[in-house]
Every structure is written in structure tokens, then in C-alpha cells.
Write a protein that holds these residues in place. Structure first.
Motif, PDB file in Angstrom:
ATOM      1  N   LYS A 310       0.824  -1.219   0.000  1.00 29.88           N
ATOM      2  CA  LYS A 310       0.000   0.000   0.000  1.00 29.88           C
ATOM      3  C   LYS A 310       0.861   1.274   0.000  1.00 29.88           C
ATOM      4  O   LYS A 310       0.521   2.274   0.645  1.00 29.88           O
ATOM      5  N   GLY A 311       1.977   1.230  -0.684  1.00 29.53           N
ATOM      6  CA  GLY A 311       2.837   2.404  -0.793  1.00 29.53           C
ATOM      7  C   GLY A 311       3.774   2.618   0.369  1.00 29.53           C
ATOM      8  O   GLY A 311       4.581   3.542   0.338  1.00 29.53           O
ATOM      9  N   ASN A 477      -0.149  -2.426 -10.125  1.00 30.71           N
ATOM     10  CA  ASN A 477       0.171  -1.788  -8.851  1.00 30.71           C
ATOM     11  C   ASN A 477       1.643  -1.906  -8.491  1.00 30.71           C
ATOM     12  O   ASN A 477       2.175  -1.059  -7.769  1.00 30.71           O
ATOM     13  N   GLN A 481       3.492   1.269  -7.037  1.00 33.52           N
ATOM     14  CA  GLN A 481       3.868   1.344  -5.623  1.00 33.52           C
ATOM     15  C   GLN A 481       5.371   1.260  -5.399  1.00 33.52           C
ATOM     16  O   GLN A 481       5.991   2.190  -4.870  1.00 33.52           O
ATOM     17  N   PHE A 534      -5.111   2.792  -5.074  1.00 32.23           N
ATOM     18  CA  PHE A 534      -4.401   2.175  -6.179  1.00 32.23           C
ATOM     19  C   PHE A 534      -5.397   1.473  -7.096  1.00 32.23           C
ATOM     20  O   PHE A 534      -6.543   1.223  -6.722  1.00 32.23           O
TER      21      PHE A 534
END
Length: 571
Positions: A310-311, A477, A481, A534
Motif C-alpha cells: 500500500k505504498g 500496482n 507502488q 491504487f
């Protein structure tokens, strides 16, 4: 005793400005009216804005809830009952360093200066002004030996604050320039040591300095030292000239061997070079050259791997490896050690696609979304695999012919765990020029393939997962990310080069940078109340199907490569 004092003719004061209109110095009874000065002193207000104060208080609350204070408390020793000057508050030092890496990206020298004029750092340090060496000493004493525990404690608290589910993980790596002189490096002296071994073996064998001597792969210094000792014992058997020349030759070989052994010990078994100004750094070709902007020269560098969810960076690993493939397991092991479990799915590019890595994922029941090394060739159809493994342990070639496992006398597989397969009927096959592009003899009616069965099964598994709707979502993603983290570090912050030397300190510097980035993202979440969104695959997304390769294009490519190979062989 001389009478010396300051006289002020007029002093005016306001709330924030003190003005000395004139200073008259009297020393030893002599008035000096010509060297008077007029200065304006600005006394800043130490009150932070309410918004900024709330931000710092939230930051301190985060550190407190993470439990990192218990780690620092082990090093607190401010007992001055026996005399001496009290030291700085370790908790404030730690908070100031982490805040600096999170919100200013300043160096430790800049951090020391900020403690004098930046109200945020004045507030954090409670008006204490440590010099930058104090920050250095604190990092070396407290943060370096506890970097993993510090990172995992704070990052876990961040994930709780943001309510992040740790299901889909992404791994990637990059290389950062080391803080070393690029011109002072040493290659592993393997060839030189081998030549020296041959010379030493000739001398030892010729003069019979050992009984039943067996030549070593690389002669060691203790062997040569014993040879010199044995030469002295047998001195009576040699004439003076032969003895002197042999002794001189062995001493010279011993000196060089000691030099080679020292270099080999520094380099270790897993790399081939080191730099004199940072012996842990390895020679690597970088995409961006720190000195000239080009990536054509070798430079001192470290390889840094990160695991992103999630980054946010949840795991990191700094190494001396020139390739990413060997660091895949280490960065996941570190994640498991930090948080006590493994992610459900892991996605990485083709640089990590190896049998060992696939087996690791299978062992820990992690879904395999790691591209294999022939992924791009299969996807585009420009360089596809020549066969695929069937469920019944047979193979099928590009033309649809079936191949069976076979044994070839006097020939052993080049790869571990591989077996031979034979496919017949190549003479009239349109795909033959491509399948046999690296073979000198192409007139044979069969083709031998060397197959690692487990690797082929894992490749098919990863390809199936990556082509599914979930796999397409994860692939998109991954580029957002994990590549985005390095984009922020290198492009936004301009961070291209380490400031510290040595693998241990470089790892700590990486940790502080990544932890600072995580904290900055947490505070953006505090400000907006939203987690970064995302891409999510739509419900009607279909499974991806690879492009069918063209035999005409591949046959033309195969003939071209084969012709070029033969020309190089004839030179």
C-alpha cells in the motif's frame, strides 16, 4: 589591576528588539569613542503555530505508542551524582533525528544548525543545541545496533494508524552510489593467485620440499612458509647459488600470497571487488552516474531491496550483491522477522525469477506472482520458450511435436536437477532455425532440450497467476507502488548517494530514509483522512492471452543469429 568595563550611553528596549545605540569601551582608564558600535538584536518568539505544534505532538505520540522508547531507555544513563556535565536527553535526540529524516531530509550538519534557528527543532530539543557529532554518536551507539527493531516497531504502529491489510506485497531493488573514491578499487586477484600457485607448485615439486605434495587450487601462505622452512632444513643438499635463488623466489611468492589473501578476505566469497575508501562497497554499473550522469563506468555502490505494501515500505535489505535475484529471500525473511507472518501474495519482476525463489514461496504458502525470466519473450512472441512441460512429464515444442525424457551416454546436464528431452522431426519444421539458432549442426532430425522440471512448473504457475485478473491488477500496482518509492527517493528528494560508509551504517541510513518516508505518508493521511488509492481490476476484466508467435519472423531471426555466431567462431 586594570579597570575594564562596558559603558552604555543609551539603551532602548522594546518587546522583541533591543537596540544598543552606542557602546563606549573603557579599558585601563583610556576612552575609545571611535570604535563604538550600533547593533540590532532580534529575539525570536519561541511559540510555534498551533497547527505545527499539533503536528509535532502527534509525531511524538506515534513514537510513544510504537514502544520505541523502551529500546532507547536501555541506553539512558544521565546520572551525574558523581560529577560531570549532564548529557543530552536521548529521547529528544531520537525524536529530532527521525523528524529530520521524515520532514526535511537534511544532513546531520543541517540538523545541528536547525536546532539553533528552526522553531520545530528548537521545540523538539527544548532549546538544547547539540553539535552534529553528537547526532553521529547517538546513531552509532543507539540506532545502528537496534535498527531492525526500531523500524519494525514504528512501521507496525503506522500500519495500525492507517489500518493497512498486509496481503499484496511488492519487491524491487535499486543501487545507490557509495561514499567512496571510485578510482581506488581492487579486483579479486583470482587469476594472479592461480598463476602464483603454478609457480609455487613447480618449485616445491622440483626440489622435493614436501613428501607427497598435492597441488592446492590456490596456494596458501602457510604452505609457502613451511616450504621455506623445509628448504633451510635441506640446505646441505643444494649449492649456494641454487639455495639463494630458491629462497628468494619462495620469499617473493610468500609476500604476494599474503597480499592476495588479505584482499580475498576483504572481498569474501560472494563478490569480486572492493574499494579502498569503503571496503564494503562493490563495483557496479549504475543507471545514473553520480559523477558524469552516465552509466557506462563502474562505481562503488550498494544494492538496496524493499518490500512495499500500500505504498509503505515494510521491509528493506542492503547488500553487496550486484544482482537482485540473490536478495529476494533475505528481504522476505526480514519481513517475517519484523511482523511474525508472511504476505499472502508477492509480486516482483523477472529479475527475481529463479527456482530457489519459487521454492521459497511455495514452502511458505505465498502465492507466486513473480515473473520468470522468459516472461517478456513469451508475452510479446518475439523470443518465446521453445517448449513447455505437460502434466504427464512430456514436453511439447513450438510445432506441437511431443518430446520424451531420455538419457545420453557420456553427456551430463549442465544445470542442477535437469534432465534431457528429445524431440524428433526437426528436418521439415518451420520453427527449426529458431530452436537451433545456437547450434552449429542443424541438419539433425532431432533436438535435445535440457529441462528443469520444477522450474518449468513454477514458471507455468506464475504465468497463470499473472495473466489472471488479479495478476493484472497486481502487475499494474507493482509499477505504481514499489517503483514510486524509488522515484520519490531519487527524483523528488535527489537522494542518489549514501553519506555513510560500511554495510552496517549504510543499512541504518537506508532504514532512516525509508522510515522517514513512511512517517511522511502517515501525516498526509492525517491531513486528508484518505489512504492512497491504487488501481483495482474491474469485475469484467478477462484473463490475458499471450500473442501467438510468428514462425516466419522467428525463423528469420534464428538464421540471422546462427550466421553471426558462425562468423564469430571463424575469426
Amino acid at each position: 589591576m586594570n579597570d575594564s568595563s562596558f559603558y552604555f550611553e543609551k539603551v532602548t528596549k522594546s518587546q522583541e528588539i533591543v537596540t544598543f545605540d552606542r557602546i563606549l569601551l573603557v579599558q585601563g582608564g583610556i576612552h575609545m569613542p571611535y570604535f563604538s558600535t550600533e547593533r540590532i538584536f532580534l529575539v525570536p518568539s519561541l511559540e510555534l503555530e498551533v497547527k505545527e505544534k499539533q503536528k509535532i505532538d502527534k509525531f511524538l505520540s506515534l513514537l510513544d505508542k510504537s514502544g520505541v522508547g523502551e529500546i532507547i531507555s536501555k541506553y539512558v544513563n544521565n546520572n551525574t551524582s558523581s560529577g560531570g556535565r549532564p548529557g543530552y536527553n536521548y529521547y529528544r535526540l531520537f525524536a529530532t533525528i527521525i523528524y529530520g529524516f521524515a520532514f526535511t531530509r537534511c544532513t546531520l550538519r543541517d540538523l545541528a544548525e536547525a536546532c539553533k534557528f528552526d522553531l520545530r527543532f528548537i521545540y523538539l530539543m527544548e532549546q538544547e543545541t547539540p553539535i552534529y557529532t553528537k547526532f553521529c554518536d547517538f546513531i552509532n551507539k543507539v540506532i545502528v545496533p537496534n535498527e531492525e527493531e526500531i523500524f519494525s516497531s514504528i512501521t507496525m504502529q503506522i500500519s495500525k494508524e492507517m489500518r493497512i491489510e498486509m496481503d499484496d506485497a511488492f519487491i524491487d531493488g535499486t543501487k545507490y552510489e557509495a561514499n567512496a573514491n571510485k578510482y581506488k578499487f581492487v579486483w579479486k586477484p583470482t587469476k594472479h593467485h592461480k598463476r602464483l600457485t603454478i609457480k609455487a607448485s613447480e618449485i616445491i615439486t622440483k626440489y622435493g620440499l614436501f613428501n607427497n605434495y598435492r597441488e592446492e587450487e590456490f596456494v596458501r601462505s602457510n604452505t609457502l612458509a613451511n616450504a621455506i622452512t623445509n628448504l633451510k632444513i635441506k640446505r646441505d643438499k643444494f649449492d649456494e647459488i641454487t639455495y639463494r635463488n630458491t629462497e628468494k623466489a619462495l620469499i617473493g611468492l610468500l609476500e604476494k600470497t599474503l597480499e592476495y589473501e588479505e584482499k580475498e578476505e576483504i572481498i569474501g566469497p560472494n563478490r569480486k571487488s572492493y574499494y579502498k575508501t569503503d571496503k564494503d562497497a562493490t563495483a557496479m554499473a549504475l543507471k545514473a552516474d553520480y559523477y558524469s550522469g552516465l552509466g557506462s563506468n563502474m562505481h562503488a555502490a550498494y544494492n538496496v531491496q524493499i518490500l512495499v505494501i500500500k505504498g509503505l515500505i515494510f521491509s528493506y535489505y542492503a547488500s553487496q550483491s550486484r544482482t537482485d535475484i540473490n536478495d529476494f529471500i533475505d528481504v522476505i525473511d526480514k519481513f517475517s522477522r519484523f511482523y511474525g507472518f508472511w504476505p499472502k501474495r508477492i509480486c516482483a519482476d523477472a529479475g527475481y525469477g529463479s527456482l530457489e525463489n519459487y521454492r521459497y514461496l511455495d514452502k511458505h504458502q505465498i502465492e507466486n506472482f513473480v515473473k520468470h525470466q522468459s516472461w517478456e519473450g513469451n508475452k510479446s512472441g518475439r523470443n518465446p520458450d521453445c517448449y513447455y512441460l505437460n502434466d504427464d512429464d512430456t514436453i511439447t515444442c513450438l510445432n506441437g511435436y511431443t518430446g520424451y525424457e531420455t538419457k545420453i551416454p557420456y553427456r551430463h546436464p549442465r544445470k542442477a536437477e535437469s534432465v534431457f528431452y528429445i524431440v524428433e522431426g526437426c528436418s521439415n519444421c518451420n520453427w527449426m532455425p529458431y530452436c537451433k539458432r545456437f547450434m552449429v549442426k542443424q541438419d539433425e532430425d532431432f533436438k535435445i532440450f535440457e529441462v528443469v522440471k520444477d522450474l518449468e512448473r513454477y514458471k507455468y504457475q506464475s504465468q497463470k497467476n499473472l495473466c489472471s485478473p488479479k495478476g493484472i491488477e497486481i502487475r499494474v500496482n507493482r509499477s505504481i507502488q514499489v517503483e514510486g518509492v524509488f522515484g520519490i527517493e531519487k527524483q523528488d528528494y535527489g537522494y542518489m548517494r549514501f553519506r555513510r560508509r560500511g554495510l552496517e551504517k549504510v543499512s541504518t541510513e537506508s532504514m532512516l530514509n525509508f522510515l522517514g518516508l513512511n512517517i511522511a505518508k502517515l501525516f498526509r493521511y492525517y491531513e486528508t483522512g484518505k489512504i492512497s488509492k491504487f488501481w483495482v481490476a474491474p469485475d469484467n476484466l478477462e484473463t490475458e492471452v499471450f500473442k501467438k508467435p510468428s514462425w516466419k519472423r522467428l525463423a528469420k531471426k534464428g538464421n540471422k543469429l546462427n550466421t553471426k555466431m558462425k562468423e564469430n567462431m571463424n575469426r
